[in-house]
Design an enzyme around this catalytic site. Structure first.
Site, PDB file in Angstrom:
ATOM      1  N   ARG A  37       0.833  -1.210   0.000  1.00 59.61           N
ATOM      2  CA  ARG A  37       0.000   0.000   0.000  1.00 59.61           C
ATOM      3  C   ARG A  37       0.865   1.257   0.000  1.00 59.61           C
ATOM      4  O   ARG A  37       0.476   2.284  -0.548  1.00 59.61           O
ATOM      5  CB  ARG A  37      -0.927   0.010   1.217  1.00 59.61           C
ATOM      6  CG  ARG A  37      -2.106  -0.894   1.012  1.00 59.61           C
ATOM      7  CD  ARG A  37      -3.175  -0.671   2.042  1.00 59.61           C
ATOM      8  NE  ARG A  37      -4.430  -1.221   1.573  1.00 59.61           N
ATOM      9  CZ  ARG A  37      -5.454  -1.508   2.354  1.00 59.61           C
ATOM     10  NH1 ARG A  37      -5.375  -1.308   3.642  1.00 59.61           N
ATOM     11  NH2 ARG A  37      -6.557  -1.997   1.843  1.00 59.61           N
ATOM     12  N   LYS A 201     -20.338 -15.119   2.532  1.00 56.73           N
ATOM     13  CA  LYS A 201     -21.801 -15.060   2.577  1.00 56.73           C
ATOM     14  C   LYS A 201     -22.428 -14.351   1.383  1.00 56.73           C
ATOM     15  O   LYS A 201     -21.841 -13.435   0.826  1.00 56.73           O
ATOM     16  CB  LYS A 201     -22.224 -14.307   3.836  1.00 56.73           C
ATOM     17  CG  LYS A 201     -21.920 -15.055   5.108  1.00 56.73           C
ATOM     18  CD  LYS A 201     -22.348 -14.205   6.269  1.00 56.73           C
ATOM     19  CE  LYS A 201     -22.242 -14.983   7.570  1.00 56.73           C
ATOM     20  NZ  LYS A 201     -22.604 -14.169   8.710  1.00 56.73           N
ATOM     21  N   GLY A 354      -9.899  -7.820  -0.516  1.00 57.11           N
ATOM     22  CA  GLY A 354      -8.642  -8.064   0.192  1.00 57.11           C
ATOM     23  C   GLY A 354      -8.225  -9.519   0.160  1.00 57.11           C
ATOM     24  O   GLY A 354      -7.056  -9.840  -0.101  1.00 57.11           O
ATOM     25  N   GLY A 377     -13.524  -3.224   0.430  1.00 57.90           N
ATOM     26  CA  GLY A 377     -14.871  -2.651   0.528  1.00 57.90           C
ATOM     27  C   GLY A 377     -15.136  -1.669  -0.597  1.00 57.90           C
ATOM     28  O   GLY A 377     -16.229  -1.647  -1.178  1.00 57.90           O
TER      29      GLY A 377
HETATM   30  P1  AMP Z   1     -15.576 -12.416   2.028  1.00 59.03           P
HETATM   31  O1  AMP Z   1     -14.988 -11.506   3.053  1.00 59.03           O
HETATM   32  O2  AMP Z   1     -17.066 -12.467   2.039  1.00 59.03           O
HETATM   33  O3  AMP Z   1     -14.994 -12.201   0.641  1.00 59.03           O
HETATM   34  O4  AMP Z   1     -15.170 -13.876   2.461  1.00 59.03           O
HETATM   35  C1  AMP Z   1     -13.853 -14.330   2.522  1.00 59.03           C
HETATM   36  C2  AMP Z   1     -13.818 -15.471   3.480  1.00 59.03           C
HETATM   37  O5  AMP Z   1     -14.718 -16.477   3.047  1.00 59.03           O
HETATM   38  C3  AMP Z   1     -12.471 -16.133   3.602  1.00 59.03           C
HETATM   39  O6  AMP Z   1     -11.947 -15.851   4.867  1.00 59.03           O
HETATM   40  C4  AMP Z   1     -12.791 -17.622   3.464  1.00 59.03           C
HETATM   41  O7  AMP Z   1     -12.168 -18.404   4.451  1.00 59.03           O
HETATM   42  C5  AMP Z   1     -14.291 -17.676   3.633  1.00 59.03           C
HETATM   43  N1  AMP Z   1     -14.896 -18.843   2.943  1.00 59.03           N
HETATM   44  C6  AMP Z   1     -14.724 -19.214   1.684  1.00 59.03           C
HETATM   45  N2  AMP Z   1     -15.375 -20.351   1.431  1.00 59.03           N
HETATM   46  C7  AMP Z   1     -15.993 -20.720   2.582  1.00 59.03           C
HETATM   47  C8  AMP Z   1     -16.810 -21.821   2.949  1.00 59.03           C
HETATM   48  N3  AMP Z   1     -17.126 -22.770   2.070  1.00 59.03           N
HETATM   49  N4  AMP Z   1     -17.266 -21.885   4.212  1.00 59.03           N
HETATM   50  C9  AMP Z   1     -16.946 -20.916   5.099  1.00 59.03           C
HETATM   51  N5  AMP Z   1     -16.171 -19.852   4.810  1.00 59.03           N
HETATM   52  C10 AMP Z   1     -15.699 -19.744   3.549  1.00 59.03           C
END
Ligand code: AMP
Length: 397
Positions: A37, A201, A354, A377
């Site tokens: 960064r 999610k 990230g 974000g």
């Molecule tokens: P996000 O911040 O929504 O982009 O999510 C990233 C996070 O999603 C990472 O820390 C991953 O470990 C988690 N992740 C990816 N696949 C899964 C899964 N199948 N079950 C639970 N967590 C997950």
């Protein structure tokens, strides 16, 4: 979107307030573990120095709660910048105390000073107009190069810009580049345009999905969010991450994709594990065979092959979110394979978020991506179709 850019305004020999995003990771001894960064801001800083400006740099760093805290001081960042630029840099004792204001006033052309962590001031995140006004009073020109925080209406990001007219404020080179890549990819992508959306999610990316579906030719869903879609289609997904309340939304998104002729890809197999644990017993299973008490923590080998095949003819790829829990080796293979597949295409590849940026660094594919965004974000909000507050303040009418 007509963004005012630093090279289009006259900054020669002026005093410049430069907002950067130096929120870098550090270890327990305050050693910076990744200075990308800081390096990303060098173009703009060097340009200001070459233009003989006096440069006041501001950034936030971590989440301090009650004013000054040594562990959130920008001193280590200042030191690293000094090493990179090979020039002396002054560090102010705070942000708007008399001593700091006097330092800013006395700063000479060709010199750089750092303000302390912007978040030591309570008014920063509240976009306090008085704080913004005092910050603005330090300089003739305001430059925002802090893409990673431009989705926040904070005093040093949005409020301050209101005190400068459009000839005296602009985006730095990094911010301008981020905005250019995202607006180009969303508005005029070379087709086929494929978006890969993963991560934990659906809720975090719902708006992005709604905005993407009418624009893309194919959409690939992986990560934890895939299970809400799979459950919506009637599959038994065991203990996998599911947001039951979003099942109607998942169905709506899939219906919309179908109505628009967008090809929608979900995993056909997963790496299922007995528990959310790096040491848990795990195996690859078709999605029809996820054991009732197990959870899917990565896409399986067949899905990785399927997704790679779907990427083959892509001319543009936008990727946000890992395919599995890539932080644990056992569940990283799907994301790694997809990273290599994206890197091997001849498409324009833009990586946002990230975790995804971190992932493509771990896989060694960083240099094969066209563009890796520095903001998680902020890049998500651009995909959602929003105009970021820090960017809005720099638009030419
Ligand atoms: P996000 O911040 O929504 O982009 O999510 C990233 C996070 O999603 C990472 O820390 C991953 O470990 C988690 N992740 C990816 N696949 C899964 C899964 N199948 N079950 C639970 N967590 C997950």
């Amino acid at each position: 979107m007509n963004l005012q850019e630093i090279n289009n305004i006259d900054i020669a020999s002026k005093k410049v307030f430069l907002r950067c995003d130096f929120n870098v990771p550090v270890d327990e001894y305050q050693n910076i573990t990744d200075d990308r960064r800081i390096k990303s801001a060098l173009n703009t800083i060097r340009y200001c120095i070459d233009q003989d400006c006096a440069v006041i740099i501001a950034s936030h760093f971590g989440r301090p709660k009650n004013g000054f805290e040594k562990k959130f001081s920008l001193r280590p960042v200042k030191q690293r910048l000094k090493t990179l630029l090979k020039m002396d840099i002054k560090l102010a004792p705070s942000i708007i105390c008399d001593e700091t204001l006097a330092m800013a006033k006395d700063l000479q052309c060709g010199e750089i000073m750092f303000l302390e962590n912007m978040r030591f001031e309570e008014g920063e995140t509240k976009n306090d107009p008085q704080l913004a006004k005092t910050l603005a009073s330090m300089a003739d020109i305001y430059i925002n190069d802090a893409f990673g925080v431009s989705h926040r209406a904070h005093a040093s990001v949005e409020g301050i810009a209101q005190y400068f007219d459009i000839e005296h404020k602009a985006a730095g080179f990094l911010l301008a580049k981020e905005i250019k890549y995202f607006s180009h990819i969303i508005k005029e992508p070379k087709r086929p345009f494929v978006s890969i959306v993963g991560g934990s999610k659906v809720s975090g990316k719902l708006q992005a999905l709604y905005n993407l579906v009418p624009k893309v030719d194919k959409i690939i869903i992986g990560g934890g969010m895939a299970f809400t879609f799979l459950k919506a289609l009637g599959y038994e997904v065991g203990n996998s991450l599911v947001e039951d309340e979003l099942i109607p939304e998942a169905l709506k998104i899939m219906d919309e994709a179908k109505a628009k002729g967008v090809k929608f890809y979900l995993p056909v197999d997963v790496i299922a594990a007995e528990a959310f644990d790096a040491e848990a017993f795990a195996k690859a299973v078709p999605i029809q065979e996820i054991p009732k008490t197990w959870m899917g923590l990565d896409i399986g080998p067949a899905s990785a092959t399927l997704f790679s095949l779907a990427l083959d003819d892509a001319h543009t790829i936008l990727w946000n979110g890992p395919m599995g829990v890539y932080e644990m080796d056992k569940f990283a293979k799907g994301s790694f394979k997809l990273s290599h597949a994206v890197a091997n295409t001849y498409a324009t590849t833009v990586v946002g978020g990230g975790d995804t940026a971190d992932l493509v660094r771990r896989t060694g594919d960083e240099d094969d991506m066209t563009f890796i965004s520095t903001g998680g974000g902020a890049s998500l909000e651009l995909i959602e179709g929003k105009v970021l507050p820090g960017v809005k303040a720099l638009l030419i009418d």
